[in-house]
Each structure stands twice: as C-alpha cells, then as structure tokens.
Design a protein around this motif. Sequence first.
Motif, PDB file in Angstrom:
ATOM      1  N   PRO A  16      10.298  -3.108  -1.281  1.00 51.91           N
ATOM      2  CA  PRO A  16      10.401  -2.185  -2.413  1.00 51.91           C
ATOM      3  C   PRO A  16       9.087  -1.989  -3.168  1.00 51.91           C
ATOM      4  O   PRO A  16       8.362  -2.948  -3.439  1.00 51.91           O
ATOM      5  CB  PRO A  16      11.441  -2.858  -3.315  1.00 51.91           C
ATOM      6  CG  PRO A  16      12.245  -3.725  -2.404  1.00 51.91           C
ATOM      7  CD  PRO A  16      11.274  -4.213  -1.365  1.00 51.91           C
ATOM      8  N   LEU A  17       8.793  -0.746  -3.495  1.00 57.12           N
ATOM      9  CA  LEU A  17       7.667  -0.384  -4.356  1.00 57.12           C
ATOM     10  C   LEU A  17       8.195   0.494  -5.479  1.00 57.12           C
ATOM     11  O   LEU A  17       9.114   1.288  -5.284  1.00 57.12           O
ATOM     12  CB  LEU A  17       6.579   0.342  -3.565  1.00 57.12           C
ATOM     13  CG  LEU A  17       5.839  -0.482  -2.504  1.00 57.12           C
ATOM     14  CD1 LEU A  17       4.955   0.425  -1.642  1.00 57.12           C
ATOM     15  CD2 LEU A  17       4.992  -1.564  -3.167  1.00 57.12           C
ATOM     16  N   PHE A  18       7.602   0.360  -6.656  1.00 55.84           N
ATOM     17  CA  PHE A  18       8.096   1.054  -7.834  1.00 55.84           C
ATOM     18  C   PHE A  18       6.942   1.794  -8.517  1.00 55.84           C
ATOM     19  O   PHE A  18       5.869   1.229  -8.708  1.00 55.84           O
ATOM     20  CB  PHE A  18       8.716   0.053  -8.820  1.00 55.84           C
ATOM     21  CG  PHE A  18       9.766  -0.835  -8.216  1.00 55.84           C
ATOM     22  CD1 PHE A  18      11.099  -0.472  -8.249  1.00 55.84           C
ATOM     23  CD2 PHE A  18       9.419  -2.024  -7.593  1.00 55.84           C
ATOM     24  CE1 PHE A  18      12.073  -1.291  -7.691  1.00 55.84           C
ATOM     25  CE2 PHE A  18      10.377  -2.854  -7.027  1.00 55.84           C
ATOM     26  CZ  PHE A  18      11.714  -2.484  -7.080  1.00 55.84           C
ATOM     27  N   GLN A  53       5.242  -3.807  -7.725  1.00 59.60           N
ATOM     28  CA  GLN A  53       6.149  -4.627  -6.926  1.00 59.60           C
ATOM     29  C   GLN A  53       7.242  -5.283  -7.773  1.00 59.60           C
ATOM     30  O   GLN A  53       8.197  -5.847  -7.226  1.00 59.60           O
ATOM     31  CB  GLN A  53       5.349  -5.676  -6.146  1.00 59.60           C
ATOM     32  CG  GLN A  53       4.650  -5.061  -4.947  1.00 59.60           C
ATOM     33  CD  GLN A  53       3.371  -5.767  -4.522  1.00 59.60           C
ATOM     34  OE1 GLN A  53       2.663  -6.365  -5.329  1.00 59.60           O
ATOM     35  NE2 GLN A  53       3.070  -5.690  -3.237  1.00 59.60           N
ATOM     36  N   LYS A  54       7.088  -5.202  -9.071  1.00 64.51           N
ATOM     37  CA  LYS A  54       8.072  -5.755 -10.007  1.00 64.51           C
ATOM     38  C   LYS A  54       8.497  -7.156  -9.568  1.00 64.51           C
ATOM     39  O   LYS A  54       7.669  -8.025  -9.349  1.00 64.51           O
ATOM     40  CB  LYS A  54       9.257  -4.795 -10.173  1.00 64.51           C
ATOM     41  CG  LYS A  54       8.900  -3.548 -10.966  1.00 64.51           C
ATOM     42  CD  LYS A  54      10.130  -2.775 -11.388  1.00 64.51           C
ATOM     43  CE  LYS A  54       9.742  -1.605 -12.283  1.00 64.51           C
ATOM     44  NZ  LYS A  54      10.931  -0.829 -12.702  1.00 64.51           N
ATOM     45  N   PHE A  55       9.816  -7.383  -9.442  1.00 71.49           N
ATOM     46  CA  PHE A  55      10.301  -8.735  -9.165  1.00 71.49           C
ATOM     47  C   PHE A  55      10.648  -8.964  -7.694  1.00 71.49           C
ATOM     48  O   PHE A  55      11.344  -9.934  -7.369  1.00 71.49           O
ATOM     49  CB  PHE A  55      11.521  -9.048 -10.035  1.00 71.49           C
ATOM     50  CG  PHE A  55      11.218  -9.069 -11.511  1.00 71.49           C
ATOM     51  CD1 PHE A  55      10.201  -9.877 -12.009  1.00 71.49           C
ATOM     52  CD2 PHE A  55      11.929  -8.276 -12.401  1.00 71.49           C
ATOM     53  CE1 PHE A  55       9.908  -9.906 -13.357  1.00 71.49           C
ATOM     54  CE2 PHE A  55      11.645  -8.304 -13.757  1.00 71.49           C
ATOM     55  CZ  PHE A  55      10.635  -9.111 -14.240  1.00 71.49           C
ATOM     56  N   ASP A  56      10.169  -8.094  -6.815  1.00 68.83           N
ATOM     57  CA  ASP A  56      10.398  -8.332  -5.385  1.00 68.83           C
ATOM     58  C   ASP A  56       9.529  -9.492  -4.915  1.00 68.83           C
ATOM     59  O   ASP A  56       8.308  -9.489  -5.105  1.00 68.83           O
ATOM     60  CB  ASP A  56      10.057  -7.082  -4.569  1.00 68.83           C
ATOM     61  CG  ASP A  56      10.147  -7.350  -3.077  1.00 68.83           C
ATOM     62  OD1 ASP A  56      11.230  -7.771  -2.626  1.00 68.83           O
ATOM     63  OD2 ASP A  56       9.137  -7.175  -2.373  1.00 68.83           O
ATOM     64  N   GLN A  57      10.152 -10.471  -4.300  1.00 66.40           N
ATOM     65  CA  GLN A  57       9.424 -11.641  -3.813  1.00 66.40           C
ATOM     66  C   GLN A  57       9.315 -11.660  -2.289  1.00 66.40           C
ATOM     67  O   GLN A  57       8.510 -12.413  -1.737  1.00 66.40           O
ATOM     68  CB  GLN A  57      10.131 -12.936  -4.254  1.00 66.40           C
ATOM     69  CG  GLN A  57      10.665 -12.939  -5.665  1.00 66.40           C
ATOM     70  CD  GLN A  57       9.580 -12.900  -6.720  1.00 66.40           C
ATOM     71  OE1 GLN A  57       8.429 -13.211  -6.433  1.00 66.40           O
ATOM     72  NE2 GLN A  57       9.935 -12.509  -7.933  1.00 66.40           N
ATOM     73  N   GLU A  58      10.120 -10.842  -1.621  1.00 72.73           N
ATOM     74  CA  GLU A  58      10.203 -10.928  -0.162  1.00 72.73           C
ATOM     75  C   GLU A  58       8.904 -10.504   0.504  1.00 72.73           C
ATOM     76  O   GLU A  58       8.498 -11.083   1.513  1.00 72.73           O
ATOM     77  CB  GLU A  58      11.379 -10.088   0.348  1.00 72.73           C
ATOM     78  CG  GLU A  58      12.741 -10.554  -0.155  1.00 72.73           C
ATOM     79  CD  GLU A  58      12.989 -12.035   0.113  1.00 72.73           C
ATOM     80  OE1 GLU A  58      12.703 -12.508   1.239  1.00 72.73           O
ATOM     81  OE2 GLU A  58      13.462 -12.725  -0.809  1.00 72.73           O
ATOM     82  N   VAL A  74       1.054 -15.423  -6.144  1.00 73.84           N
ATOM     83  CA  VAL A  74       1.217 -15.266  -7.588  1.00 73.84           C
ATOM     84  C   VAL A  74       2.307 -14.225  -7.789  1.00 73.84           C
ATOM     85  O   VAL A  74       2.124 -13.059  -7.433  1.00 73.84           O
ATOM     86  CB  VAL A  74      -0.099 -14.814  -8.257  1.00 73.84           C
ATOM     87  CG1 VAL A  74       0.092 -14.715  -9.769  1.00 73.84           C
ATOM     88  CG2 VAL A  74      -1.235 -15.769  -7.902  1.00 73.84           C
ATOM     89  N   ALA A  75       3.436 -14.643  -8.337  1.00 70.30           N
ATOM     90  CA  ALA A  75       4.636 -13.806  -8.346  1.00 70.30           C
ATOM     91  C   ALA A  75       5.005 -13.328  -9.746  1.00 70.30           C
ATOM     92  O   ALA A  75       4.729 -13.996 -10.741  1.00 70.30           O
ATOM     93  CB  ALA A  75       5.808 -14.590  -7.760  1.00 70.30           C
ATOM     94  N   ASN A  76       5.637 -12.169  -9.796  1.00 72.01           N
ATOM     95  CA  ASN A  76       6.311 -11.716 -11.010  1.00 72.01           C
ATOM     96  C   ASN A  76       7.695 -12.358 -11.028  1.00 72.01           C
ATOM     97  O   ASN A  76       8.513 -12.073 -10.152  1.00 72.01           O
ATOM     98  CB  ASN A  76       6.449 -10.191 -11.017  1.00 72.01           C
ATOM     99  CG  ASN A  76       5.119  -9.480 -11.068  1.00 72.01           C
ATOM    100  OD1 ASN A  76       4.190  -9.954 -11.709  1.00 72.01           O
ATOM    101  ND2 ASN A  76       5.011  -8.346 -10.405  1.00 72.01           N
ATOM    102  N   GLY A 104       2.613  -3.758 -17.335  1.00 68.56           N
ATOM    103  CA  GLY A 104       4.039  -4.038 -17.211  1.00 68.56           C
ATOM    104  C   GLY A 104       4.407  -4.420 -15.786  1.00 68.56           C
ATOM    105  O   GLY A 104       3.562  -4.799 -14.984  1.00 68.56           O
ATOM    106  N   GLY A 105       5.696  -4.337 -15.472  1.00 68.78           N
ATOM    107  CA  GLY A 105       6.178  -4.712 -14.145  1.00 68.78           C
ATOM    108  C   GLY A 105       6.466  -6.191 -14.009  1.00 68.78           C
ATOM    109  O   GLY A 105       6.868  -6.658 -12.942  1.00 68.78           O
ATOM    110  N   SER A 106       6.239  -6.946 -15.081  1.00 68.26           N
ATOM    111  CA  SER A 106       6.483  -8.392 -15.070  1.00 68.26           C
ATOM    112  C   SER A 106       7.428  -8.724 -16.225  1.00 68.26           C
ATOM    113  O   SER A 106       7.890  -7.849 -16.941  1.00 68.26           O
ATOM    114  CB  SER A 106       5.161  -9.147 -15.214  1.00 68.26           C
ATOM    115  OG  SER A 106       4.535  -8.835 -16.447  1.00 68.26           O
TER     116      SER A 106
END
Length: 248
Positions: A16-18, A53-58, A74-76, A104-106
């Motif tokens: 996912p991309l936002f 990428q917001k909260f996508d971790q995959e 380094v993750a959101n 933003g996005g985090s």
Amino acid sequence: MKIFDSHFHIINPKYPLFENNGYLPPEFTIKKYHEQTQNLEIAGGAIVSGSFQKFDQEYLIDSLNQLGDNYYGVANIPLEMKQKDVDRLNKSNIVAVRFNLKRGGSESIDNLVKLSNRLFDNYNWHTELYVDSKDLKELNPILKEIPQFSIDHLGLSKSGIKELYYWAEKGIKIKATGFGRIDFAPIPIMKKIYSINPKSLMFGTDLPSTRAQTPFTIKDVALIKDNFTEPELQNIFYKNAEEWYIKK
C-alpha cells in the motif's frame, strides 16, 4: 570507504502507498537502490518508512528479508499496535519508530512520549524524528522525555541550528542526509556538530530523495570526503550509525 547508509527508502508498489499532500512517490525497488549505490561501498543501512507508507509494515519486513542481516528498519507504529505485532517487527530487524512531524503519516505528536518510551523500555528501540529545527525549541519539553532519538536531514533549517547544536551536545544523533532539502551549506554545520559531539553525525543517501529539490548524487559523498579527516569519515560514514542501529 565502507558506508552504513543510515537513511533510505524502498518504495514497492506491491504494497500500500498513500498520497501525502497530493504526492504519490514513484517506484524505488531494492534493485534500483543497488543500481544507484553501486559505486559506493555500502555495508549495511536503515530503511526508513515514509509518510506515503503510513502504518504498512509488510513492505518493510519484505525489504529487510531481501537485504539481509546488516540492514535495519525504521517503522511508523500506531500507539494501539498489539504487542504480538510489535514482537514480529522486532524479530524482523526493525529497531526504531519514526515520527514524521513535517509531513504526517505517522503517529500523532501527542503520543510521541508514551510510544517512544514504551518501545524503548520493551525493545530498546530508539525514535527518529523528521522535524524542522526551527520547531525544536517549542518541542524541547517533549523531547526531554524521550530516552533516545535522532533528527533527520541536519534539521532542515538554519534558523533553528542553535537548538540542533544543543541536542548534539546532549548526545542525540543527527543524520547528514538530504542535502537537497536544507537551506544552508552542509559542511560548516557538520563541522560544528562534529566538534560538539564526534558520535552524533550519521551519513545517509536519502535515496530516492522523494520531493527533494536536488536529489542525492555521489558528489554529496565526495563533498564530505573532501572536508573531513580519515578518522572523522569513519565515524560519519559507518561507526556512528552502526552503533546506533545494531542493538547490543
């Protein structure tokens, strides 16, 4: 010279991309990253999650699996993430949470202290901030409650540089990245930071330089090499970042 790339992005459209402020980044795969760094002696690095990428971790887990053991994530992270899910990230070489105060996005700044301390206490994760140095003075009371953090892109603005020096003296890490994003010549500022704290500066390519006025080129590496001694370069290009990301 061996380099630990402390800051780059992988943009895989399979995940996912936002849009962020109307911006959606182009693809930047691991293959493209290797192509653009083939003339550098990259010996490890940190993939940093972007606002898009917001909260996508995959995507991050997949990228780290491909790159190998000397790469870190380094993750959101949302405040409400379940512990079992954070456990999974931790086992996947993700070692830090990012707060994008610029775009933003985090997670919200309101939860910065709570989440940073929880992740530090439970996993020894540090916090990374995309923040304009001109805002550091106002954020000072909050930042004093965070155990470990770094600041991206030399703080972006010369107007807040005294606050950046203050935090360098306190032991925080500062990324020598994104020269095409800052409003000042990087070398004099880097020399001052190094004189304050030789352990502070960490080089990163910032590839693919999303939204930067001037993208990264190998000339940025040459600029640093021309202005620092060999022992200083070892700290800036490798040792400081390696110590920061590899959790003992």
